[in-house]
Each structure stands twice: as C-alpha cells, then as structure tokens.
Design an enzyme around this catalytic site. Structure first.
Site, PDB file in Angstrom:
ATOM      1  N   GLU A  27       0.831  -1.204   0.000  1.00 28.67           N
ATOM      2  CA  GLU A  27       0.000   0.000   0.000  1.00 28.67           C
ATOM      3  C   GLU A  27       0.865   1.252   0.000  1.00 28.67           C
ATOM      4  O   GLU A  27       1.940   1.281   0.596  1.00 28.67           O
ATOM      5  CB  GLU A  27      -0.869   0.044   1.255  1.00 28.67           C
ATOM      6  CG  GLU A  27      -1.817  -1.102   1.404  1.00 28.67           C
ATOM      7  CD  GLU A  27      -2.546  -1.068   2.741  1.00 28.67           C
ATOM      8  OE1 GLU A  27      -3.516  -1.821   2.891  1.00 28.67           O
ATOM      9  OE2 GLU A  27      -2.146  -0.279   3.636  1.00 28.67           O
ATOM     10  N   CYS A  34       3.098   8.453   1.906  1.00 31.52           N
ATOM     11  CA  CYS A  34       3.376   7.476   2.957  1.00 31.52           C
ATOM     12  C   CYS A  34       3.719   6.155   2.287  1.00 31.52           C
ATOM     13  O   CYS A  34       2.884   5.581   1.577  1.00 31.52           O
ATOM     14  CB  CYS A  34       2.165   7.327   3.883  1.00 31.52           C
ATOM     15  SG  CYS A  34       2.383   6.107   5.198  1.00 31.52           S
ATOM     16  N   CYS A  45       4.430  -7.254   7.871  1.00 30.93           N
ATOM     17  CA  CYS A  45       5.267  -6.774   8.973  1.00 30.93           C
ATOM     18  C   CYS A  45       5.416  -7.886  10.000  1.00 30.93           C
ATOM     19  O   CYS A  45       4.449  -8.602  10.298  1.00 30.93           O
ATOM     20  CB  CYS A  45       4.634  -5.541   9.623  1.00 30.93           C
ATOM     21  SG  CYS A  45       5.624  -4.826  10.969  1.00 30.93           S
ATOM     22  N   CYS A  53       1.982  -6.093  15.977  1.00 34.57           N
ATOM     23  CA  CYS A  53       1.129  -5.236  16.813  1.00 34.57           C
ATOM     24  C   CYS A  53      -0.336  -5.639  16.591  1.00 34.57           C
ATOM     25  O   CYS A  53      -0.812  -5.635  15.443  1.00 34.57           O
ATOM     26  CB  CYS A  53       1.342  -3.772  16.465  1.00 34.57           C
ATOM     27  SG  CYS A  53       3.050  -3.222  16.690  1.00 34.57           S
ATOM     28  N   CYS A  73      -2.936  -3.439  14.497  1.00 34.95           N
ATOM     29  CA  CYS A  73      -2.527  -3.018  13.154  1.00 34.95           C
ATOM     30  C   CYS A  73      -2.863  -4.111  12.151  1.00 34.95           C
ATOM     31  O   CYS A  73      -2.492  -5.276  12.326  1.00 34.95           O
ATOM     32  CB  CYS A  73      -1.024  -2.741  13.148  1.00 34.95           C
ATOM     33  SG  CYS A  73      -0.333  -2.399  11.516  1.00 34.95           S
ATOM     34  N   GLY A 119       5.244  -2.380   7.238  1.00 31.25           N
ATOM     35  CA  GLY A 119       6.576  -2.851   7.577  1.00 31.25           C
ATOM     36  C   GLY A 119       7.308  -1.967   8.572  1.00 31.25           C
ATOM     37  O   GLY A 119       6.924  -0.830   8.841  1.00 31.25           O
ATOM     38  N   SER A 163       7.066   4.867  17.122  1.00 30.06           N
ATOM     39  CA  SER A 163       5.705   4.393  17.389  1.00 30.06           C
ATOM     40  C   SER A 163       5.682   3.845  18.810  1.00 30.06           C
ATOM     41  O   SER A 163       6.071   2.709  19.058  1.00 30.06           O
ATOM     42  CB  SER A 163       5.320   3.302  16.380  1.00 30.06           C
ATOM     43  OG  SER A 163       5.276   3.832  15.078  1.00 30.06           O
ATOM     44  N   LEU A 164       5.199   4.659  19.724  1.00 32.85           N
ATOM     45  CA  LEU A 164       5.307   4.338  21.150  1.00 32.85           C
ATOM     46  C   LEU A 164       4.062   3.611  21.665  1.00 32.85           C
ATOM     47  O   LEU A 164       4.135   2.486  22.139  1.00 32.85           O
ATOM     48  CB  LEU A 164       5.536   5.627  21.945  1.00 32.85           C
ATOM     49  CG  LEU A 164       5.948   5.462  23.394  1.00 32.85           C
ATOM     50  CD1 LEU A 164       7.285   4.748  23.508  1.00 32.85           C
ATOM     51  CD2 LEU A 164       6.030   6.832  24.071  1.00 32.85           C
ATOM     52  N   HIS A 165       2.916   4.293  21.668  1.00 33.00           N
ATOM     53  CA  HIS A 165       1.591   3.713  21.933  1.00 33.00           C
ATOM     54  C   HIS A 165       1.322   3.284  23.370  1.00 33.00           C
ATOM     55  O   HIS A 165       0.183   2.886  23.673  1.00 33.00           O
ATOM     56  CB  HIS A 165       1.309   2.539  21.000  1.00 33.00           C
ATOM     57  CG  HIS A 165       1.554   2.826  19.561  1.00 33.00           C
ATOM     58  ND1 HIS A 165       1.108   3.994  18.947  1.00 33.00           N
ATOM     59  CD2 HIS A 165       2.213   2.120  18.597  1.00 33.00           C
ATOM     60  CE1 HIS A 165       1.479   3.977  17.675  1.00 33.00           C
ATOM     61  NE2 HIS A 165       2.156   2.871  17.447  1.00 33.00           N
ATOM     62  N   CYS A 220      -2.710   1.551   8.169  1.00 32.27           N
ATOM     63  CA  CYS A 220      -1.691   0.664   7.624  1.00 32.27           C
ATOM     64  C   CYS A 220      -2.220  -0.750   7.437  1.00 32.27           C
ATOM     65  O   CYS A 220      -2.681  -1.394   8.373  1.00 32.27           O
ATOM     66  CB  CYS A 220      -0.491   0.654   8.568  1.00 32.27           C
ATOM     67  SG  CYS A 220       0.864  -0.365   7.986  1.00 32.27           S
TER      68      CYS A 220
END
Length: 369
Positions: free
Chosen positions: A94, A107, A114, A118, A121, A175, A231-233, A351
């Site tokens: 994508e 993007c 990936c 996560c 995602c 990814g 990317s913490l989250h 994503c």
C-alpha cells in the site's frame, strides 16, 4: 520466463559497473541513473541520449517500474488517495498520498507485511512476507511524483493543482523500516540525491517501533539527516509488551536511552506516535506516566492519533473528550503535542487495511462505493 533486473535497485556506481560489464563506457550508467531518478521515465526506450542498441537491451533485460495498480480509492474530501499495488512476484503493498495546504506527502511501505505483530494493526495481523528492495521502495515515491508532475487541468477530484511535486515522505506504511535497514537507506539516499530527485532529507520522516541497535546505526548517518519518529503507543512496559511485542526485547528504558544517544549525536528532535485506543492507553493516569517517561528526551513531541480501526478488531479509537484530556496532561507537563488528523478512515487508510480488504471482495466493494 526470463528474469529481468529492476533498474531502480541499482545505485549510480552499480549502474556504471553494469554498463561496463555490458561493454559500454561507465558514463552510460550516469545517464541511465538520471533518466530514472530525475526524469522518472518508465521505459528504457525513452532514454533518448543512449544508443538504440543499448536502449533495446535495457528494454529486453530490465524493468523500470515494478508496480501494477490494483485498487485506487480517494476519500470524500479529495485529500487522501490510497493505492494498492501488485509487485512482479504477486505480493501487494500500500501507498498513500495525503494532501495538505502546502504539502503533498507520500506514505510509503518498506516490507510486504510486517513481523512486529502489533495486534491493533492490520499489517501486523497478516505477518511478514518479505522485505522490499530499494527499487520497490523508490518506485512508490516515483509513482505519485509522476502523477503530480503532469500538467493536467483535471486533478481527478483531488485537492491539488498540477503540475506539482512531492514535498514530504513519511515511512509509516507497511513494515518496520529499520528491519529492512540497508534497502531503506539506499532508497532514501536516491530520493535525497541533490543531483536527481532532490527531496530534502529533512522532509523525510522515518517511523520505527524502536529497534535499538538500528537507532544507534541511524544516528551515524550524517549525510542523511532524516527525521525520526517512534511508534510508542504505551507509557509502561507492561502495556507496550502487549501492544508492540518487540518491546519485550527492547524495554522502554533501553529505548529511551537509545533516543537520548541519538539526540546527543544528531541534535535533532524525536517525535513520538501514540495511537489512542479507547479504554486501553488513553487514561489521565497513563498521560502522567507518559510525561515521566519522556522527561529525558529533549524537546520530545507527541502526535496523538485516534486509531484508524480495523474491521472486527477490539481496538477502537478514543473519544474526542479522552484525547483532549490526554493532551491537556501532556502539555501541562511540558510535552508539546499535536492531535493528528484522521485521514481516509472511510477508505481504509490505516496501515494494511486496504490490502486486507482486497482479500475480502464484499468489503472492498463497500470501500470503492
């Protein structure tokens, strides 16, 4: 079936070596490189300053554009276009074009799928198929740059006036880019080459989940001063171990230490991406914990992003009220924040979501409608 080389996979020096191996003078490699990265041709026969015999050999033995468009969807406001591409081996990726007042941001993806896993995602849910090559990464940027460069009165319903240019790149697609480090860096060097594509490295942002050894390596890339986002989250190891499983290898104290080293070396600000999920990571208490966690990071900036939900997922976006309360705590603690616009929710712009939808024809038909 004859194997064809992907010309965008070659650096300038490698193209010179290829031309030499074909019995051509090395400067032909420079000419091919400029046709690829400055003029963005898609057919070797367009390389008109090359001898006809060389153009014919390139056409027979190489590929310039490895992307085949499968699906293209635009949001209702004409601000976001998401495209699903097929690669020569059948894999799909994508790419998203996002339009702002003064920016045209692409993007891009660096892997097919990936391996981070996560759970919120769509890409992570599908697992990792393979890394992308440098040329497959570059081709994503070139695709939208060619479209923007067209001197066309019709912008196909998008909120942009052409001809124009890509102004920014965010490596936040499918990814983990630092897990495909060498290919990603080669691609970015080509894009930032001042003699050809000439996009400023400072207009490129790479987002990582936090692969500590690769962050240390990135800090040494003095000739490529891109921006870094993490990317913490989650503000605690206990929660981040669940949301971002690589955290079990690189715990938050190790990650923060690496980011401090990165800043000491580069003197650049680090941005943190925080996808806000209702009832999971959006409480006031968690906001206070996030302030404490980021204290060692100089001028830390947090992008609060209401989650783009995946159909059927238990992970859903935080309410506007919860986002506002969270932001107030961060700013009161001295952490600057931005609430990021949710782009393309109705076209599965999160994503991996369009790729996932393409495997479900009924869902894909709904998105197209």
């Amino acid at each position: 079936m004859t194997f064809k080389i992907l010309l965008l996979d070659f650096t300038r020096g490698q193209l010179q070596d290829l031309m030499t191996s074909w019995g051509e003078p090395p400067y032909r490699g420079n000419q091919v490189y400029e046709w690829l990265h400055k003029n963005l041709v898609t057919d070797p026969m367009q390389m008109t300053n090359l001898p006809k015999r060389l153009r014919e050999r390139l056409a027979a033995e190489s590929v310039v554009n490895p992307l085949e468009r499968i699906v293209q969807v635009d949001d209702a406001h004409g601000e976001t276009r998401k495209t699903l591409f097929r690669l020569p081996d059948g894999a799909t990726i994508e790419v998203v074009l996002m339009l702002y007042d003064k920016r045209r941001t692409v993007c891009i993806s660096t892997q097919v799928g990936c391996g981070i896993g996560c759970p919120f995602c769509a890409t992570g849910m599908g697992g990792l198929t393979r890394n992308l090559s440098p040329g497959e990464i570059i081709a994503q940027v070139h695709w939208f740059e060619r479209w923007l460069r067209e001197d066309a009165p019709d912008s196909e319903g998008l909120a942009v006036q052409r001809p124009s240019r890509v102004t920014n790149i965010v490596i936040m697609g499918m990814g983990e880019p630092l897990a495909n480090y060498d290919a990603t860096m080669q691609a970015l060097r080509a894009i930032a080459d001042p003699k050809t594509f000439a996009l400023s490295a400072r207009n490129i942002t790479l987002s990582t989940v936090g692969l500590v050894p690769k962050i240390d390596r990135l800090a040494e890339e003095e000739s490529l001063p891109i921006r870094l986002a993490v990317s913490l989250h989650a503000p605690t190891d206990r929660l981040r171990n669940k949301l971002v499983p690589i955290n079990q290898r690189y715990h938050l104290p190790k990650l923060i230490d690496a980011l401090v080293r990165y800043q000491e070396k580069t003197r650049r600000r680090v941005t943190f991406e925080y996808a806000m999920m209702r009832g999971i990571n959006d409480s006031v208490e968690q906001a206070h914990l996030l302030v404490d966690l980021l204290t060692p990071v100089r001028k830390a900036h947090v992008n609060l992003i209401p989650l783009n939900p995946t159909p059927g997922s238990p992970y859903q976006p935080s309410s506007p009220e919860a986002v506002r309360r969270f932001q107030q705590v961060l700013e009161a603690g001295g952490v600057t924040t931005t609430v990021r616009l949710r782009r393309g929710v109705e076209i599965s712009a999160g994503c991996g979501q369009l790729r996932q939808a393409a495997q479900q024809p009924d869902v894909l038909q709904f998105i197209r409608a």
